[in-house]
Design an enzyme around this catalytic site. Structure first.
Site, PDB file in Angstrom:
ATOM      1  N   TYR A 247      -0.391   3.889  22.241  1.00 50.97           N
ATOM      2  CA  TYR A 247      -1.771   4.006  22.695  1.00 50.97           C
ATOM      3  C   TYR A 247      -2.244   5.455  22.596  1.00 50.97           C
ATOM      4  O   TYR A 247      -1.895   6.305  23.421  1.00 50.97           O
ATOM      5  CB  TYR A 247      -1.924   3.504  24.130  1.00 50.97           C
ATOM      6  CG  TYR A 247      -1.443   2.089  24.375  1.00 50.97           C
ATOM      7  CD1 TYR A 247      -1.435   1.152  23.346  1.00 50.97           C
ATOM      8  CD2 TYR A 247      -0.989   1.695  25.622  1.00 50.97           C
ATOM      9  CE1 TYR A 247      -0.991  -0.147  23.562  1.00 50.97           C
ATOM     10  CE2 TYR A 247      -0.557   0.392  25.854  1.00 50.97           C
ATOM     11  CZ  TYR A 247      -0.546  -0.518  24.817  1.00 50.97           C
ATOM     12  OH  TYR A 247      -0.106  -1.802  25.025  1.00 50.97           O
TER      13      TYR A 247
ATOM     14  N   HIS B 174       8.338  -3.164  22.048  1.00 51.16           N
ATOM     15  CA  HIS B 174       6.914  -3.309  21.750  1.00 51.16           C
ATOM     16  C   HIS B 174       6.698  -3.895  20.357  1.00 51.16           C
ATOM     17  O   HIS B 174       7.024  -3.263  19.353  1.00 51.16           O
ATOM     18  CB  HIS B 174       6.240  -1.944  21.850  1.00 51.16           C
ATOM     19  CG  HIS B 174       4.752  -2.005  21.956  1.00 51.16           C
ATOM     20  ND1 HIS B 174       3.953  -0.882  21.902  1.00 51.16           N
ATOM     21  CD2 HIS B 174       3.895  -3.047  22.135  1.00 51.16           C
ATOM     22  CE1 HIS B 174       2.687  -1.235  22.042  1.00 51.16           C
ATOM     23  NE2 HIS B 174       2.625  -2.542  22.169  1.00 51.16           N
TER      24      HIS B 174
END
Length: 323
Positions: free
Chosen positions: A54, A139
């Site tokens: 992010y 992830h």
């Protein structure tokens, strides 16, 4: 607060997803990010999720800086591994191809190796300014299943055994591989984004029953399917692309029914995700204090059983789906 599996890690039933704090699609200032976290805290949020992906680490830095105002023992932080960040020489372009309005100072390197997992976590701790995180997820290992199961997952087990993390799991935008993690490993929790919502119940077939059977917790993300269920209108997004006409029409029908019952569609979308007994927490992204306040307000709205019944009667929820 709800426990994650058998780990002892506790999460609030509403969590804050910190991707928007990293300039997701457009800029957010440091002050806005801080105010967002503070507003979420004020409304009882004690679970905060982030990732190196992010904003090339910006989310972790901003979240860590904002949480320094609060006692460490009172909140839970999760981050993710699988994309290492490697610095790039200038000049730097932008990261908008990956969705973040930040300078492309680093490149993401897929790495689910044992060494990569440990190095990624150590870098995350430095950005967060913490000596530990509570939860670590593999992830998006969609295209890296062999390495994730063979090397990445055992590395997480070792980190858990060493006490560097309290709970381990995987976070993905699909339900099928998460079901494999639940059945074939000793994860504490999985993060399922967008696959258990009012518009998409794919997680219901196998993942959620398997999680209940194995005592694994599920955290649900993407309750609004990236926007369509928050504000169904022409041009709204579904899974980060323009919503197809059929799905837009379905969401508008849901909104009309929710309106008849005096319930905002946003509230119904959040309540639906939270109601399943396998679900420990619902993560909602916010990029401002106002959005964080709204999420908390919507999460607290009671949804009458008659609303769910009318959705089923109109073929908008499966007959067996009972929030």
């Amino acid at each position: 607060m709800t426990g994650l599996g058998r780990s002892g890690v506790q999460v609030s039933t509403l969590g804050l997803g910190a991707a928007p704090l990293a300039n997701l699609y457009s800029e957010v200032t440091d002050e806005q990010a801080h105010d967002t976290v503070t507003a979420a805290w004020r409304r009882g949020v004690r679970y905060f999720d982030t990732a190196p992906h992010y904003g090339l680490g910006l989310s972790e830095r901003r979240l860590g800086a904002s949480l320094r105002d609060f006692p460490r023992a009172r909140y839970t932080v999760s981050t993710k591994v699988g994309r290492r960040l490697e610095p790039l020489d200038p000049p730097h372009g932008d990261d908008l191809a990956d969705g973040f309005a930040v300078a492309a100072t680093h490149r993401r390197v897929w790495d689910f190796s044992a060494d990569g997992v440990r190095r990624s976590l150590e870098s995350s701790l430095e950005r967060l300014g913490l000596d530990r995180v509570d939860v670590v997820y593999l992830h998006d290992p969609d295209d890296h299943a062999e390495q994730a199961f063979r090397e990445g997952y055992p590395a997480l087990e070792r980190l858990r055994a060493e006490g560097m993390v309290g709970a381990i799991g995987a976070g993905m935008n699909q339900a099928e591989m998460l079901t494999r993690f639940v059945r074939d490993t000793d994860v504490d929790v999985v993060l399922c984004a967008g696959r258990y919502t009012l518009l998409d119940q794919r997680a219901r077939a196998d993942l959620l029953p398997a999680a209940l059977e194995r005592g694994v917790s599920v955290v649900v993300g993407g309750a609004f399917n990236s926007g369509l269920l928050a504000d169904p209108r022409p041009g709204a997004t579904y899974d980060y692309a323009r919503a197809p006409a059929g799905l837009l029409e379905r969401a508008l029908r849901m909104k009309a029914i929710a309106d008849r019952h005096g319930v905002p569609l946003r509230a119904a979308a959040l309540a639906f995700c939270a109601a399943h007994p396998a679900v420990a927490s619902v993560l909602v992204g916010a990029r401002s204090a106002a959005e964080a306040e709204d999420c908390a307000e919507q999460f607290a709205v009671p949804v009458p059983a008659a609303l769910w019944e009318e959705l089923r009667e109109n073929g908008l929820l499966p007959a067996e789906e009972t929030p």
